[in-house]
Enzyme design. Structure first.
Site, PDB file in Angstrom:
ATOM      1  N   HIS A 144      45.272  14.912  36.337  1.00 29.88           N
ATOM      2  CA  HIS A 144      44.723  13.548  36.313  1.00 29.88           C
ATOM      3  C   HIS A 144      46.067  12.428  36.680  1.00 29.88           C
ATOM      4  CE1 HIS A 144      41.733  15.707  34.428  1.00 29.88           C
ATOM      5  NE2 HIS A 144      41.242  14.838  34.037  1.00 29.88           N
ATOM      6  N   LYS A 591      37.219   5.344  25.690  1.00 29.65           N
ATOM      7  CA  LYS A 591      36.763   4.224  25.690  1.00 29.65           C
ATOM      8  C   LYS A 591      35.696   3.427  26.130  1.00 29.65           C
ATOM      9  CE  LYS A 591      36.031   5.263  30.743  1.00 29.65           C
ATOM     10  NZ  LYS A 591      34.700   4.074  30.953  1.00 29.65           N
TER      11      LYS A 591
END
Length: 935
Positions: A144, A591
């Site tokens: 990532h 998020k």
């Protein structure tokens, strides 16, 4: 706040700073060092006492710099932070070494402290053995894109760490110390002339090699050390019961990887890339085994005239008779009277044959076949154990327990595959492929028209048919062909490398049970699962649904119940070991709904997963998709594991290690040993409920958390989903778009190109951008509003919150992590980022809401923890931030100016934009290094 004696640390940071100053003085124009010193001293003075005139003067100084000079000023601060990080890491390791030498009870989270705690709770040898047998601790390395540093910089950083550690020797002569300082100066100078910004975006092969770096540099040495430390702790704590010899210590430490297997949102991860990743991993570990064998050949020089090897060893040596000619060439009698050296030479040769085969395949040549290579790691292990047992048989048990035992530990941990490779793909890709295959078959219904029950029924029926299904057509879409290729690649690589090679097939955005059955149906075409002609089941693929959003987390129980109640699925699960792996997504849920709703939804989901699995007689493995930052599930691993719901952790845990976390934890052996130990000891404590009574969650605590989560989510969504212009504020008032220019990962930063919605932007750049602008809302927004509204002016409610923070590990860890992020936030700087927004009035309004929530969150934290300072319980971090902030301040102001100039340069003047892009990208790197956080 307790004061930490950091005199030595400050001296080391000062030394590094002086060496950096020398490099700047000798290698750069005087303006660079003069500017760095003016900014450093000026912002230190501003931290001590605000002076508007001085602040304006400093801003004029920054504003007058040309892009080239500005780049070098930023690089100077970035290099300082890198050196300070090295000094802090070495200082922490020094403190631990001194603690070990003191002979006292070791630190919280050490094996020594953990075993003493477990024994004090009444854990017997038998119960501890049961716990050890259940342990399975698996960090999973991912690519990532949150590591802003290049590998060249990481390697330079490691060289500097090694030199810094040598400086700690108190017996160094003066000339030796001068020589060491000279070597450090040389490395700083080389580092100064090494570009920290990637010119090109990394390809997946680069990411694979970056992942292998940590195994080669530290983990091959660290893993045996971890087991030896556990053995010593068992001797110290359970010595009266026989110490380590009273226990059977299994291979509980395993590693996983997503690098080369994670295809969700990354079109560059193909079946060919997966083959490359697996073969590079295997070559890496086999080469290391060969080096270890060479070292053993120099040590196990026993003569046949002086010892008599065991019959079992002699039999294994005799079994290699057919390769003696190839292995020894013109010297078939070599080591004829040194049996262990002779056997080790043959083992070395066999490993070499395997490496040659892998290298031929990597070069694109035809497969030469296995030849004299080992059929599997079990065969290699049998050779090692035969040597060990033989040594023990003639009185050399202590020799067998030395370097040979370390190699045995490595093989048990890494096999021939190094790290279990997970495959990940998004659920709709499988649904589309299944729908297409159904459409090609005249006897199958229109899959898209089926409801969930019908889909489960038809897929279960197809999986129940004996044999591998026929492929209905060749004219398939590229998506379907690629998924089927991946399945065939998995089957082929299991035969080529190891049956233990692959971990889980992770389905991101899992919404329903049929998503799991779809993967199994597609896997059946490659023979990975299904039913034999005799009616028995087989399954060589483990499927892990990934639940990411708040809504999906709320649906975990009905989804799992429905899945586990499908007889065909249960039969295949049983055939694969009867362990249901479930992955939980921290990043997207946070998020989506904010830190409170995400954390609480994940906590409740784990309780439901555990209860559902237990009710159906299935073991469960939780796979935690944690990032490095708090907004993506980050924080100390030990405390994070301890904060799991009581009774849900039963020895088995898996979690992602991403980006900057890899370099922070695994670049140096001392740090890697500490971090792995802290994680494993946390797992042992969290799993103690298997043997001794645990305190269950208090219902009244959970009821309070239910209310807090709702209030926190409402506050967070009101800002991020319901406030007009918020997304514009995010894109204009942070460097999120410019982060995409950094070339720090192969995966795109958005799910849909050009889509600026909160859904489209990935969690990593979302968190990264807020951190850069010093308003780290993913980690704390909504907490202040929730605590303030729930407690009001009621002293009893405040007392309840304090009790929760004291007695509930989950609540304490949640608030502690958020306190850390609040401490790293700097609202006076965030206000300057808000000034970048086109609509100044709107930006001021949104910023005012963020600032108000910051103040409320900080005030509520201080009340709950009964402290005047946010970091009263973490003095080392508080002192580190105090050292760093005056150096971070100028970087943020430089970045703001660079952002403004970069954005103001018209598209018609690309040269002007390019001039400002470099200092801008360097500022992103520098702030990430200074804050020790990216995504």
């Amino acid at each position: 706040m307790q004061r930490v004696d950091d005199k030595n640390l400050r001296a080391r940071v000062k030394l590094f700073g002086n060496l950096l100053g020398s490099v700047l003085s000798e290698q750069e124009r005087p303006q660079v060092l003069e500017t760095v010193e003016a900014l450093r001293k000026g912002f230190i003075q501003l931290r001590q006492h605000e002076d508007p005139a001085k602040r304006r003067a400093l801003m004029r100084l920054i504003g007058a710099l040309d892009p080239h000079t500005l780049s070098h000023v930023v690089r100077a601060f970035a290099t300082y932070f890198l050196l300070a990080n090295i000094a802090e890491e070495d200082f922490a390791n020094q403190q631990r070494r001194r603690h070990v030498l003191s002979g006292e009870r070791l630190w919280y989270g050490s094996f020594d402290d953990t075993l003493r705690e477990l024994k004090a709770q009444g854990m017997s040898v038998e119960q501890l053995q049961e716990l050890l047998d259940a342990l399975r601790f698996q960090p999973v390395f991912t690519a990532h894109p949150t590591e802003a540093k290049r590998r060249a910089v990481l390697e330079a950083q490691r060289r500097l760490y090694v030199l810094a550690r040598r400086l700690n020797n108190p017996n160094l002569a003066e000339h030796q110390r001068r020589d060491l300082n000279g070597q450090i100066l040389n490395q700083v100078q080389v580092l100064w002339k090494t570009d920290e910004v990637r010119i090109q975006k990394p390809v997946v092969e680069d990411e694979i090699k970056n992942g292998l770096f940590y195994f080669r540099e530290t983990l091959f040495d660290t893993v045996p050390r971890v087991y030896r430390n556990l053995g010593r702790a068992l001797d110290n704590v359970y010595g009266e019961e026989g110490g380590a010899k009273a226990f059977r210590i299994p291979a509980f430490l395993r590693f996983g990887s997503w690098i080369g297997g994670d295809r969700d949102g990354n079109p560059f991860v193909t079946d060919a890339v997966t083959k490359l990743a697996v073969r590079l991993q295997s070559r890496e570990v086999l080469k290391h085994y060969r080096r270890r064998i060479e070292e053993l050949q120099l040590q196990l020089t026993h003569s046949a005239s002086l010892v008599r090897p065991s019959a079992a060893f002699e039999a294994r040596l005799e079994a290699d008779a057919d390769i003696i000619a190839a292995a020894f060439g013109a010297k078939p009698g070599r080591y004829a009277f040194e049996p262990y050296r002779r056997k080790l030479h043959l083992m070395h040769y066999r490993l070499g044959v395997q490496i040659s085969r892998i290298e031929a395949l990597l070069d694109g040549l035809a497969d030469p076949g296995r030849g004299a290579g080992y059929a599997a790691e079990d065969d290699f292990m049998a050779d090692l154990l035969a040597i060990a047992d033989s040594l023990i048989s003639h009185g050399d048990a202590n020799v067998a327990d030395a370097e040979l035992q370390d190699l045995v530990v490595l093989v048990r941990s890494f096999g021939f595959f190094l790290a279990e490779l997970d495959i990940r793909q998004e659920s709709t890709r499988h649904t589309e492929a299944v729908a297409e295959l159904f459409a090609k078959a005249a006897n199958l219904p229109d899959y898209n028209e089926l409801n969930e029950s019908a889909r489960i029924g038809v897929l279960a029926d197809l999986l129940s048919h004996a044999g591998t299904p026929l492929l209905y057509a060749q004219d398939l879409s590229e998506n379907t062909r690629e998924i089927l290729r991946v399945m065939h690649t998995m089957a082929g690589l299991r035969r080529e490398i190891s049956p233990h090679l692959f971990g889980a097939y992770v389905i991101s955005m899992t919404h329903q049970a049929s998503h799991v059955l779809e993967v199994l149906f597609l896997a059946s075409f490659a023979g990975l699962c299904g039913r034999h002609q005799d009616g028995t089941w087989h399954c060589d693929i483990r499927v892990a649904p990934l639940f990411e959003t708040i809504e999906d987390l709320s649906k975990i129980e009905p989804t799992l119940v429905r899945l586990l109640d499908v007889p065909a699925y249960r039969a295949m699960l049983t055939a694969s070991g009867n362990v249901q792996e479930v992955m939980l997504g921290y990043s997207d849920s946070c998020k989506d709904g904010g830190i409170l709703a995400s954390s609480w939804s994940l906590y409740k989901a784990q309780r439901l997963i555990s209860q559902t699995a237990q009710s159906r007689g299935v073991a469960c493995r939780m796979f935690h998709g944690r990032g490095g930052s708090v907004g993506r599930g980050g924080g100390p691993t030990h405390d994070a594991i301890m904060a799991q719901p009581p009774g849900t952790v039963r020895g088995d845990i898996k979690f992602t290690e991403q980006g900057e976390v890899l370099s922070a934890k695994y670049s140096n052996a001392d740090t890697a040993t500490y971090e792995l130990t802290m994680g494993i000891s946390g797992l042992m404590k969290a799993s103690r409920c298997m043997s001794v009574a645990c305190v269950p969650d208090q219902p009244d605590f959970m009821a309070v958390m239910d209310e807090l989560a709702v209030r926190g989510e409402d506050s967070y969504r009101d800002l991020t989903d319901k406030t007009p212009g918020f997304i514009d504020y995010f894109y204009e008032g942070t460097p999120v778009a410019e982060i995409g220019l950094l070339n720090i990962g192969s995966r795109p930063s958005h799910r849909a190109k050009g889509d600026r919605s909160k859904y489209s932007v990935r969690a990593i750049p979302w968190v990264f951008a807020w951190a850069q602008s010093r308003q780290i809302i993913p980690a704390w927004y909504g907490i202040g509003a929730a605590l303030k509204a729930w407690r009001g002016d009621d002293p009893a409610r405040l007392a309840r919150l304090r009790e929760m923070a004291r007695d509930w590990p989950f609540f304490r860890a949640l608030l502690s992590n958020s306190k850390m992020s609040l401490s790293k936030s700097e609202l006076s700087i965030a206000r300057e980022y808000a000034s970048l927004c086109g609509d100044g009035e709107l930006a001021a309004s949104i910023f005012a809401r963020i600032a108000a929530e910051y103040e409320d969150s900080a005030a509520q934290m201080r009340e709950v923890f009964e402290s005047d300072e946010l970091l009263s319980d973490n003095p080392q971090l508080a002192m580190s931030l105090a050292r760093r902030n005056p150096y971070l301040d100028p970087l943020n102001h430089i970045q703001i100016i660079a952002l403004r100039r970069y954005r103001d340069a018209s598209d018609a003047d690309p040269a002007e934009r390019a001039r400002w892009q470099l200092p801008l990208l360097r500022s992103i790197n520098a702030l990430a290094t200074g804050m020790r956080n990216t995504g």
